[in-house]
Write an enzyme that holds these catalytic residues in place. Structure first.
Site, PDB file in Angstrom:
ATOM      1  N   ARG A   1     -24.269 -29.628 -19.961  1.00 18.21           N
ATOM      2  CA  ARG A   1     -22.856 -29.531 -20.295  1.00 18.21           C
ATOM      3  C   ARG A   1     -22.228 -28.355 -19.550  1.00 18.21           C
ATOM      4  NH1 ARG A   1     -23.916 -33.987 -21.755  1.00 18.21           N
ATOM      5  NH2 ARG A   1     -23.852 -34.762 -23.902  1.00 18.21           N
ATOM      6  N   THR A   2     -20.918 -28.464 -19.327  1.00 19.83           N
ATOM      7  CA  THR A   2     -20.181 -27.343 -18.753  1.00 19.83           C
ATOM      8  C   THR A   2     -20.063 -26.249 -19.793  1.00 19.83           C
ATOM      9  OG1 THR A   2     -18.903 -28.834 -17.351  1.00 19.83           O
ATOM     10  CG2 THR A   2     -18.017 -26.622 -17.698  1.00 19.83           C
ATOM     11  N   LEU A   3     -20.671 -25.111 -19.504  1.00 20.01           N
ATOM     12  CA  LEU A   3     -20.683 -24.024 -20.474  1.00 20.01           C
ATOM     13  C   LEU A   3     -19.464 -23.122 -20.345  1.00 20.01           C
ATOM     14  CD1 LEU A   3     -24.462 -23.033 -20.290  1.00 20.01           C
ATOM     15  CD2 LEU A   3     -23.331 -24.606 -21.855  1.00 20.01           C
ATOM     16  N   ASN A   4     -18.864 -23.081 -19.165  1.00 24.13           N
ATOM     17  CA  ASN A   4     -17.697 -22.237 -18.938  1.00 24.13           C
ATOM     18  C   ASN A   4     -16.725 -22.951 -18.008  1.00 24.13           C
ATOM     19  OD1 ASN A   4     -18.362 -19.513 -20.231  1.00 24.13           O
ATOM     20  ND2 ASN A   4     -20.181 -19.865 -18.979  1.00 24.13           N
TER      21      ASN A   4
ATOM     22  N   TRP B   1     -12.267 -28.187 -21.806  1.00 22.86           N
ATOM     23  CA  TRP B   1     -11.929 -26.770 -21.982  1.00 22.86           C
ATOM     24  C   TRP B   1     -10.428 -26.543 -21.777  1.00 22.86           C
ATOM     25  CZ3 TRP B   1     -15.389 -22.888 -23.337  1.00 22.86           C
ATOM     26  CH2 TRP B   1     -16.720 -23.295 -23.438  1.00 22.86           C
TER      27      TRP B   1
END
Length: 249
Positions: A16-19, A125
């Protein structure tokens, strides 16, 4: 395929995209008598670097709805694509090429989408601000602001500042609203010009205090007649205060 190769592929698929990568900062919106005004600057930052300038963070969906975003720019491009397809499907379902999604319908869809994605531990995000004019039961269009966070938290305020602006200017917005109501009456709303002036003042405060904010910004206005994003404006700023804040000689 060997067992270890299968396990490696599954691990890759579950990443997953963490940031977020290239991001936008604060969005500010306020209601006024007959509509809503919204403002955001025009930069996408890579960390603390202004990576892409001239990036519009206000999206005109139709004649009654604007969407502003903070957070990851790529994720919002993905969301734009989904919204466009939903709008196209809605026109096909209605059999009317001029049919438009209302701001409340868009806000409800985005709330479900962001909540679903965060429940899958794969969030988009973004913090999204949906503004527009929403018809009531009698068909009278009234100002609408809807917020959705990356965790799927949603609410409907009369004014809002997201990002760092939530800490910098949210109280200033509330103070201005209370001052206006104390002077003109609790039921009296801001005029369009007063709302736009308040947003300009808010962007100046954000620019002074947020290192990710940019001097170029654009204002969007939604009335009962139409929704429009105005031409970009530029902040000049007064940095004389830096001498007292930073002890410059």
């Amino acid at each position: 395929m060997a067992a270890h190769q299968v396990a490696h592929r599954i691990a890759e698929e579950n990443q997953r995209t963490l940031n977020p990568t290239c991001t936008g900062t604060s969005v500010v919106a306020v209601t006024f008598d007959g509509g809503v005004a919204i403002v955001a600057d025009r930069v996408a930052s890579y960390g603390k670097t202004a990576r892409y300038k001239g990036v519009s963070r206000l999206y005109r969906l139709n004649s009654s709805t604007l969407i502003g975003f903070g957070g990851d720019h790529a994720d919002f491009q993905f969301i734009q694509n989904l919204i466009y397809r939903r709008a196209h499907d809605y026109k096909a379902m209605c059999g009317d090429p001029d049919a438009e999604l209302s701001p409340m319908a868009v806000h409800s869809y985005l709330t479900a989408l962001l909540y679903y994605r965060r429940s899958r531990m794969n969030p988009l995000w973004n913090t999204l601000v949906v503004v527009g004019t929403q018809p009531d039961d009698e068909g009278v269009k009234k100002p609408f602001i809807g917020i959705v966070t990356l965790k799927g938290v949603a609410y409907h305020p009369k004014y809002v500042a997201t990002g760092l602006g939530a800490m910098l200017i949210q109280q200033s917005l509330e103070t201005e609203f209370r001052k206006h109501q104390a002077t003109y009456g609790a039921e009296t709303k801001l005029t369009k010009d007063e709302a736009v002036g308040l947003l300009r003042k808010a962007m100046e405060l954000v620019y002074y205090h947020d290192c990710l904010a940019h001097s170029e910004y654009e204002i969007g206005v939604v009335t009962t007649e139409d929704a429009a994003v105005l031409p970009p404006e530029e902040l000049v700023g007064n940095w004389a205060m830096a001498e007292t804040n930073c002890n410059y000689e």
